[in-house]
Design an enzyme around this catalytic site. Structure first.
Site, PDB file in Angstrom:
ATOM      1  N   SER A  43      -0.707  -4.280   9.730  1.00  0.00           N
ATOM      2  CA  SER A  43      -1.509  -3.684  10.828  1.00  0.00           C
ATOM      3  C   SER A  43      -2.477  -4.268  11.680  1.00  0.00           C
ATOM      4  CB  SER A  43      -2.046  -2.366  10.166  1.00  0.00           C
ATOM      5  OG  SER A  43      -3.148  -2.725   9.262  1.00  0.00           O
ATOM      6  N   THR A  98       1.930  -0.053   3.568  1.00  0.00           N
ATOM      7  CA  THR A  98       2.982  -0.534   4.434  1.00  0.00           C
ATOM      8  C   THR A  98       1.801  -1.422   5.436  1.00  0.00           C
ATOM      9  OG1 THR A  98       2.793   1.621   5.930  1.00  0.00           O
ATOM     10  CG2 THR A  98       4.533   1.114   4.504  1.00  0.00           C
ATOM     11  N   CYS A  99       0.592  -0.853   5.678  1.00  0.00           N
ATOM     12  CA  CYS A  99      -0.304  -1.722   6.562  1.00  0.00           C
ATOM     13  C   CYS A  99      -0.426  -3.131   5.874  1.00  0.00           C
ATOM     14  CB  CYS A  99      -1.675  -1.004   6.628  1.00  0.00           C
ATOM     15  SG  CYS A  99      -1.524   0.505   7.579  1.00  0.00           S
ATOM     16  N   PHE A 100      -0.337  -3.329   4.796  1.00  0.00           N
ATOM     17  CA  PHE A 100      -0.751  -4.603   3.901  1.00  0.00           C
ATOM     18  C   PHE A 100       0.709  -5.160   3.519  1.00  0.00           C
ATOM     19  CE2 PHE A 100      -4.431  -1.877   2.935  1.00  0.00           C
ATOM     20  CZ  PHE A 100      -5.402  -2.380   4.064  1.00  0.00           C
ATOM     21  N   CYS A 118      -1.947   3.033   4.049  1.00  0.00           N
ATOM     22  CA  CYS A 118      -2.782   1.960   3.999  1.00  0.00           C
ATOM     23  C   CYS A 118      -3.895   2.257   3.166  1.00  0.00           C
ATOM     24  CB  CYS A 118      -3.497   1.745   5.407  1.00  0.00           C
ATOM     25  SG  CYS A 118      -2.039   1.485   6.708  1.00  0.00           S
TER      26      CYS A 118
END
Length: 197
Positions: free
Chosen positions: A142, A164-166, A197
């Protein structure tokens, strides 16, 4: 030259939020709402325009039968995943390393997966089944470049979860390959342990 006029506007992150002071008790919620607002405000107009343009070209009734994962595969197609590239561009945390038994089992499970299952795993962890043109070294999170990551987390009774952000998979230290395989398949197929996240 024109003088720069700066206008400050306040936005409530939740109804009545202006009257709620930030404290230790609600700090986590405040940060989550602030991050969500900052991310969404930057792309809301572009996303609206993209969706409007998409529906000018494609009838909404034709795509309404697909979920997000299926639609992405229809639009982007599938790619054969290069496992060596994926593994070479993965980092480990929390005590895991490339030669750790749980990590060896993890890669053995991924090798056992067919390409569709690998794409689902990739989507589970990164939010997309698309592989960058340059390969796994160019995965983005992200806030910029972010390699695929497997972190030791949780109890053996837990399913793996994704951030999912990482581009991070939280993988419990399962005591056997069969347990790891079963839990990984369940998490990826059900996607019920997405932690955002």
């Amino acid at each position: 030259m024109f003088p720069l006029v700066l206008q400050i506007t306040e936005r409530e992150l939740k109804p009545g939020g202006a009257g709620i002071p930030v404290s230790e008790k609600n700090k986590k919620e405040y940060i989550e709402r602030m991050v969500k607002w900052r991310i969404e405000r930057g792309v809301a107009q572009q996303t609206e325009s993209l969706v409007r343009g998409f529906y000018e070209v494609v009838d909404v009734r034709l795509v309404s039968v697909f979920d997000a994962r299926e639609l992405e595969l229809v639009i982007a197609g599938t790619a054969e995943i290069d496992l060596a590239d994926w593994r070479n561009n993965t980092e480990y945390r929390g005590g895991y390393h490339d030669n750790h038994i749980v990590i060896r089992w993890f890669w053995a499970a991924v090798e056992r997966f067919n390409n569709e299952q690998r794409l689902r795993l990739l989507q589970f962890v990164t939010g997309t089944s698309s592989i960058p043109y340059e390969g796994f070294a160019s995965l983005r999170g992200s806030n910029g470049p972010r390699r695929f990551c497997v972190e030791k987390w949780g109890k053996i009774t837990s399913l793996p979860r994704a951030h999912t952000c990482f581009n991070r998979l939280d993988l419990p230290p399962y005591p056997s390959f069969s347990m790891l395989y079963e839990k990984l398949v369940t998490a990826v197929e059900e996607t019920s342990t997405f932690d955002g996240c």
